[in-house]
Design an enzyme around this catalytic site. Structure first.
Site, PDB file in Angstrom:
ATOM      1  CB  CYS A   1      16.129 -21.218 -54.731  1.00 34.43           C
ATOM      2  SG  CYS A   1      15.469 -20.049 -56.156  1.00 34.43           S
TER       3      CYS A   1
ATOM      4  CG  HIS B   1      18.666 -21.234 -57.809  1.00 32.36           C
ATOM      5  ND1 HIS B   1      18.046 -21.661 -57.625  1.00 32.36           N
ATOM      6  CD2 HIS B   1      20.006 -21.965 -58.198  1.00 32.36           C
ATOM      7  CE1 HIS B   1      18.265 -22.679 -56.754  1.00 32.36           C
ATOM      8  NE2 HIS B   1      19.251 -23.684 -57.392  1.00 32.36           N
TER       9      HIS B   1
ATOM     10  CB  SER C   1      17.181 -26.481 -58.044  1.00 34.66           C
ATOM     11  OG  SER C   1      17.436 -26.258 -59.595  1.00 34.66           O
TER      12      SER C   1
END
EC number: 3.4.17.17
Length: 365
Positions: free
Chosen positions: A169, A204, A221
């Site tokens: 990410c 994330h 993702s």
């Protein structure tokens, strides 16, 4: 890395620990609670670049030796794959022992006509990121130091396009910045998430975008609804709440959101990306205050650009752009103040654009 304003205020969600604000040496406003040391301990390892070298409790590694990968890193990667993959050593042996592995095509870096609308360009950029594929090996191939100046990160992004290796990410965020530098009307800023699931914390990050007053995101993702969002959300809070709903669908609870400031379009800029202008504690803020702080952050970004301290339209031609996929104008503006920090909120969910399923075998995001 410059400090930002951390908001973890009261809100309306049940019993909240008694708290008093204290200013940390870095300039980040911290709230000391009755949980004290445990709350602060939870803060210390939060570094999205390496996810504290753990991904939901599972260790992962960073290739710090550059490319080509050295033998020690290569062997460590396969040993780790054998440990984390459901098929264990069998999958590593099957791949490493194969003599007829297909040649993987290298995706083409997207190029655009001047007349191509920005939303179509964003779709092409996300498609390119998606074609690189998610890195399931447990070893991040590109070492990203978030304190590096923007010009160094853009050089790294250029290397990513040449190597065309799977990415995670944070690498996708750097690549997204690089591939959108030629879009001066597009505002870009990092959005980081910290979630909780089954006894572990997960981190994330995506690249938030704002075009013509509409918010969206680019990223990578394991789950299709935790990366690309077309610029269709009226407010920043709508965008973030859509991510929260996506997390809820895989039983993750959103704990914190970090919002950065707008990133310069000048690939040669020596300034650093401001990753944590606002740090919002979702539980302590409560729903209404969370939305308000999200919208306050959005106003901060608009004001900064309005004052000419953010990344507005480029005004100076460069004959040779060595860190951008296209030759484009670049912005000479430098942000004057990194200490003006406040966060920003509103609610509504919008249908995310369907993307191909990444089909991960784990519930990590």
């Amino acid at each position: 890395m410059p400090g930002g304003k951390k908001v973890a205020g009261g809100g309306s969600s049940g019993a909240t620990p008694t708290s008093a604000a204290a200013t940390a040496p870095s300039g980040v406003r911290r709230l000391e609670t009755s949980e004290g040391t445990s709350a602060q301990r939870d803060e210390e390892p939060e570094e999205e670049g390496e996810e504290d070298l753990r991904d939901g409790g599972v260790p992962f590694f960073v290739n710090r030796g550059g490319l080509p990968v050295d033998e020690a890193t290569w062997e460590r990667m396969w040993k780790h794959v054998a440990k984390i993959h459901p098929d264990g050593e069998k999958v590593a042996q099957r791949i490493r022992g194969a003599t007829d592995l297909p040649k993987i095509p290298i995706p083409s870096v997207p190029t655009f006509q001047p007349s191509t609308p920005v939303p179509e360009r964003l779709e092409a950029v996300q498609r390119y990121i998606r074609e690189l594929q998610y890195n399931h090996t447990g070893t991040q191939f590109f070492e990203i130091k978030k304190s590096r100046p923007l010009t160094g990160l853009m050089d790294l992004a250029k290397e990513m396009t040449k190597e065309a290796l799977p990415i995670k990410c944070l690498e996708a965020v750097i690549l997204g910045i690089y591939l959108t530098n030629s879009m001066p009307t597009l505002e870009r800023f990092p959005i980081s998430f910290k979630t909780y699931f089954s006894g572990n914390y997960f981190r994330h990050i995506v690249l938030g975008v704002n075009f013509a007053g509409r918010y969206g995101a680019l990223g990578m993702s394991r789950r299709e609804d935790l990366m690309y969002k077309p610029p269709a959300f009226r407010t920043l809070s709508e965008l973030v709440l859509d991510f929260e709903a996506a997390y809820g669908r895989c039983w993750h609870v959103l704990k914190k959101v970090k919002l950065g400031q707008s990133v310069s379009h000048d690939p040669h800029s020596v300034e650093q990306i401001e990753w944590k202008h606002s740090v919002l504690d979702v539980e302590r803020l409560g729903r209404d205050d969370f939305r308000k702080e999200l919208e306050r952050h959005a106003r901060d970004m608009r004001l900064k650009i309005g004052k000419g301290t953010g990344p507005p339209s480029p005004t100076k031609d460069r004959k040779k752009d060595v860190s951008s996929p296209q030759r484009a104008q670049s912005s000479p503006h430098r942000r004057n103040s990194r200490s003006e920090r406040r966060p920003s909120g509103d609610k509504k969910t919008s249908e995310p654009k369907a993307m191909p399923d990444l089909n991960g075998y784990q519930i990590r995001v």
